[in-house]
Motif scaffolding. Structure first.
Motif, mmCIF file in Angstrom:
data_model
loop_
_atom_site.group_PDB
_atom_site.id
_atom_site.type_symbol
_atom_site.label_atom_id
_atom_site.label_comp_id
_atom_site.label_asym_id
_atom_site.label_seq_id
_atom_site.Cartn_x
_atom_site.Cartn_y
_atom_site.Cartn_z
ATOM 1 N N GLU A 72 0.809 -1.220 0.000
ATOM 2 C CA GLU A 72 0.000 0.000 0.000
ATOM 3 C C GLU A 72 0.838 1.265 0.000
ATOM 4 O O GLU A 72 0.409 2.298 -0.504
ATOM 5 N N SER A 73 2.033 1.196 0.561
ATOM 6 C CA SER A 73 2.904 2.371 0.565
ATOM 7 C C SER A 73 3.807 2.418 -0.667
ATOM 8 O O SER A 73 4.644 3.311 -0.769
ATOM 9 N N GLY A 74 3.632 1.470 -1.591
ATOM 10 C CA GLY A 74 4.427 1.458 -2.816
ATOM 11 C C GLY A 74 5.839 0.942 -2.632
ATOM 12 O O GLY A 74 6.707 1.198 -3.461
ATOM 13 N N LYS A 80 13.851 -7.784 -2.986
ATOM 14 C CA LYS A 80 14.547 -7.184 -1.847
ATOM 15 C C LYS A 80 13.550 -6.474 -0.937
ATOM 16 O O LYS A 80 13.619 -6.597 0.291
ATOM 17 N N GLU A 81 12.630 -5.739 -1.512
ATOM 18 C CA GLU A 81 11.622 -5.055 -0.713
ATOM 19 C C GLU A 81 10.656 -6.044 -0.067
ATOM 20 O O GLU A 81 10.179 -5.822 1.036
ATOM 21 N N LEU A 82 10.380 -7.158 -0.761
ATOM 22 C CA LEU A 82 9.567 -8.218 -0.168
ATOM 23 C C LEU A 82 10.279 -8.796 1.051
ATOM 24 O O LEU A 82 9.669 -8.999 2.099
ATOM 25 N N LEU A 83 11.576 -9.045 0.918
ATOM 26 C CA LEU A 83 12.354 -9.563 2.036
ATOM 27 C C LEU A 83 12.345 -8.588 3.213
ATOM 28 O O LEU A 83 12.203 -9.005 4.364
ATOM 29 N N GLU A 84 12.450 -7.304 2.942
ATOM 30 C CA GLU A 84 12.414 -6.305 4.013
ATOM 31 C C GLU A 84 11.060 -6.294 4.707
ATOM 32 O O GLU A 84 10.985 -6.168 5.939
ATOM 33 N N ALA A 151 7.163 -18.381 -1.288
ATOM 34 C CA ALA A 151 5.815 -18.452 -1.861
ATOM 35 C C ALA A 151 5.374 -17.093 -2.404
ATOM 36 O O ALA A 151 4.833 -17.008 -3.515
ATOM 37 N N MET A 152 5.585 -16.029 -1.639
ATOM 38 C CA MET A 152 5.184 -14.700 -2.101
ATOM 39 C C MET A 152 6.042 -14.240 -3.267
ATOM 40 O O MET A 152 5.550 -13.591 -4.188
ATOM 41 N N GLY A 153 7.319 -14.558 -3.232
ATOM 42 C CA GLY A 153 8.187 -14.212 -4.357
ATOM 43 C C GLY A 153 7.728 -14.881 -5.640
ATOM 44 O O GLY A 153 7.728 -14.273 -6.714
ATOM 45 N N TYR A 154 7.309 -16.120 -5.527
ATOM 46 C CA TYR A 154 6.794 -16.842 -6.693
ATOM 47 C C TYR A 154 5.466 -16.249 -7.148
ATOM 48 O O TYR A 154 5.241 -16.037 -8.343
ATOM 49 N N GLU A 159 4.493 -9.435 -11.137
ATOM 50 C CA GLU A 159 4.369 -8.040 -10.726
ATOM 51 C C GLU A 159 5.737 -7.385 -10.580
ATOM 52 O O GLU A 159 5.911 -6.225 -10.942
ATOM 53 N N PHE A 160 6.688 -8.127 -10.044
ATOM 54 C CA PHE A 160 8.038 -7.591 -9.915
ATOM 55 C C PHE A 160 8.642 -7.319 -11.287
ATOM 56 O O PHE A 160 9.313 -6.313 -11.488
ATOM 57 N N ALA A 161 8.402 -8.222 -12.231
ATOM 58 C CA ALA A 161 8.939 -8.042 -13.583
ATOM 59 C C ALA A 161 8.294 -6.826 -14.251
ATOM 60 O O ALA A 161 8.968 -6.070 -14.960
#
Length: 181
Positions: A72-74, A80-84, A151-154, A159-161
């Protein structure tokens, strides 16, 4: 019931995965104490399974909230941001999890040294819970966030691409109940 509460099969599997983390410690404790399986031991194992599932569900809720806040905050445009976000959710869960485990251990530990009528029975109930809570505590804070990240990365890989680090807001994924466009 967990599926009805969470609405997604992967979350149910994540919660159910927390149960073996506790069972590992329970059976190590039984082996170390040279206890045989009994009704009291199985009651302790069942109570432990319920507590481990509850703690796993709460951890997944914290991870979901952290990822949703980052989205929600973009701030969810790459792995990397997912990991954070997952790290932040896990760190927020350490204190409540420590308090839950400490309260349970504080209540169960005196049973190991109890004497008198029924003390032997209560020891057989307490040992699987004590050892299981210790392994569950450690493994849930390491393994579940790692599996959640995978799982979330997959699920978010497309969206990441698409975002290409543009800072744009990511859409909803299949894990959030929405279609992955």
């Amino acid at each position: 019931l967990t599926f009805l509460a969470t609405g997604h099969l992967m979350r149910v599997l994540g919660v159910l995965l927390a149960v073996p983390f506790g069972l590992v410690g329970a059976f190590w404790g039984l082996w170390l104490m040279h206890y045989q399986l009994s009704v009291a031991v199985w009651v302790g194992v069942i109570a432990l399974a319920g507590l481990a599932a509850e703690m796993g569900l709460v951890l997944l809720v914290y991870l979901d909230v952290s990822v949703r806040e980052a989205r929600e905050s973009g701030k969810l445009n790459d792995r990397k941001e997912l990991l954070e976000a997952i790290y932040a959710g896990t760190v927020r869960r350490i204190r409540p999890k420590t308090m839950t485990v400490s309260a349970a251990l504080g209540g169960l530990a005196p049973l190991l040294w109890a004497g008198g009528a029924g003390a032997d029975l209560m020891r057989h109930l307490a040992v699987p819970m004590i050892f299981g809570l210790m392994t569950s505590f450690a493994l849930e804070l390491v393994v579940l966030p790692t599996l959640y990240y995978l799982a979330m990365g997959y699920a978010l890989r497309h969206e990441f691409a698409r975002s290409g680090h543009s800072g744009g807001r990511a859409g909803r994924s299949a894990l959030d109940g929405g279609a992955n466009p």
